[in-house]
Write an enzyme that holds these catalytic residues in place. Structure first.
Site, PDB file in Angstrom:
ATOM      1  N   LYS A 156     -21.351   2.763 -13.231  1.00  0.00           N
ATOM      2  CA  LYS A 156     -20.007   3.260 -12.900  1.00  0.00           C
ATOM      3  C   LYS A 156     -19.264   3.626 -14.175  1.00  0.00           C
ATOM      4  CE  LYS A 156     -19.616   0.702  -8.599  1.00  0.00           C
ATOM      5  NZ  LYS A 156     -19.343  -0.574  -7.959  1.00  0.00           N
ATOM      6  N   GLN A 165     -15.843  -5.634  -8.262  1.00  0.00           N
ATOM      7  CA  GLN A 165     -17.237  -5.590  -7.803  1.00  0.00           C
ATOM      8  C   GLN A 165     -17.532  -6.773  -6.878  1.00  0.00           C
ATOM      9  OE1 GLN A 165     -19.362  -3.072  -8.419  1.00  0.00           O
ATOM     10  NE2 GLN A 165     -21.050  -4.020  -7.325  1.00  0.00           N
ATOM     11  N   ASP A 204     -11.946   1.684  -3.578  1.00  0.00           N
ATOM     12  CA  ASP A 204     -13.012   1.275  -2.656  1.00  0.00           C
ATOM     13  C   ASP A 204     -12.599   1.494  -1.197  1.00  0.00           C
ATOM     14  OD1 ASP A 204     -15.452   0.278  -3.653  1.00  0.00           O
ATOM     15  OD2 ASP A 204     -14.497  -1.561  -4.359  1.00  0.00           O
TER      16      ASP A 204
HETATM   17  N1  GUN Z   1     -20.967  -4.046  -4.230  1.00  0.00           N
HETATM   18  C1  GUN Z   1     -21.910  -3.253  -3.677  1.00  0.00           C
HETATM   19  N2  GUN Z   1     -21.374  -2.072  -3.293  1.00  0.00           N
HETATM   20  C2  GUN Z   1     -20.061  -2.124  -3.625  1.00  0.00           C
HETATM   21  C3  GUN Z   1     -18.986  -1.203  -3.505  1.00  0.00           C
HETATM   22  O1  GUN Z   1     -19.118  -0.080  -2.990  1.00  0.00           O
HETATM   23  N3  GUN Z   1     -17.792  -1.630  -3.971  1.00  0.00           N
HETATM   24  C4  GUN Z   1     -17.612  -2.850  -4.528  1.00  0.00           C
HETATM   25  N4  GUN Z   1     -16.380  -3.186  -4.952  1.00  0.00           N
HETATM   26  N5  GUN Z   1     -18.590  -3.734  -4.658  1.00  0.00           N
HETATM   27  C5  GUN Z   1     -19.810  -3.366  -4.209  1.00  0.00           C
END
Ligand code: GUN
Length: 296
Positions: free
Chosen positions: A54, A98, A121
């Protein structure tokens, strides 16, 4: 029939390119650089890989990336203090915590502490409610990526039968809302659904998001249907580790009209949509028009 393979890798690269173009224009015309803060608590290896990816892709799109790595024992109070600081920081347009969080932290409480306007998100309860009522919101990245690929493949989705297998808050439920928003007739199926293959065979669009490796076989697919495979499962086969989806690729591809592969389908779209959401959040925060084609 042999299905068309929907190339998510190329699609995602195109989205990232569009985001980068908009970011360059924001900088040149307004002196604004979108910023994304990613918070990682603990040392889950898979989460570390995602967070690194990311950060790299955020920087490649010309945005500012702020990484906050916190100790696994971080208290809820300290995490909430950091989120309050990021909420108040005008250089931060998007905040992502996350998941999964370590067990002593309440994920719902933490996610709902994020300013909904910065919740890239789309997990905050306000954004869930806004999406459910057809209002402007931040949309979860994975379903948004699926919607973009479906719109690109089908043109209009209106009137199509969509079956979403899986009812998670992150994928299944928001995916169903987005398809409904595009006037599909939507069924949410799950592990307890009676006669699941028969229900799935009604679908023009079949979204597999159950988290079970290769569960959806060709028997579940209506001839010519579009199969969107959201699953990412690591399995052992012939002594090797292999990445497979929730759909059994070969048997589904023999029946479907189009299918997303794993890897290289939905997966790359998630981060591309995270960048798109960060750009959207930045435009909204500054009262600027939102980029076309990068939102729901
Ligand atoms: N963990 C796995 N996929 C995601 C996601 O799309 N967003 C977040 N915040 N954590 C994750």
């Amino acid at each position: 029939m042999t299905a068309k393979i929907i190339d998510g890798k190329a699609f995602a690269a195109n989205i990232r390119g569009q985001v980068a173009t908009h970011v360059a224009r924001l900088k040149a015309d307004h002196g604004i650089t979108p910023g994304l803060a990613v918070v990682l608590v603990g040392e889950d290896p898979a989460s570390e890989v995602y967070v690194r990816s990311k950060g790299k892709q955020t920087a490649e799109a010309g945005m500012n990336s702020y990484e906050h790595k916190l100790d696994a024992n971080t208290s809820e109070a300290d995490l909430l203090t950091l989120i309050a600081k990021l909420n108040a920081d005008p250089a931060v347009h998007g905040i992502l915590v996350q998941l999964p969080l370590p067990g002593h932290l309440n994920s719902d409480l933490v996610i709902n502490a994020i300013d909904p306007a910065k919740d890239v998100d789309g997990f905050h309860i306000s954004n869930v409610g806004l999406l459910g009522t057809g209002q402007k919101s931040m949309v979860p990245c994975t379903p948004l990526g699926c919607l973009m690929m479906l719109r690109d493949h089908h043109g209009k989705l209106s009137g199509l039968n969509a079956v979403v297998v899986g009812r998670s808050n992150i994928v299944g439920k928001p995916m169903a809302q987005l398809l409904l928003g595009d006037s599909c007739t939507v069924t949410i199926a799950h592990s307890r659904t009676k006669d699941l293959p028969e229900v799935c065979r009604r679908a023009d669009i079949l979204v597999a998001a159950v988290g079970r490796p290769e569960m959806i076989t060709g028997e579940y697919v209506r001839p010519g249907a579009t199969v969107i495979d959201v699953g990412i499962n690591r399995i052992e086969r012939d002594g090797k580790t292999k990445l497979v989806g929730d759909a059994h690729f070969e048997s589904c591809a023999a029946v479907a009209g189009a299918i997303t592969p794993v890897p290289g389908g939905v997966g790359p779209m998630t981060i591309a949509c995270l960048l798109a959401n960060t750009l959207t959040a930045c435009c909204r925060a500054n009262g600027l028009p939102e980029p076309d084609g990068l939102t729901a």
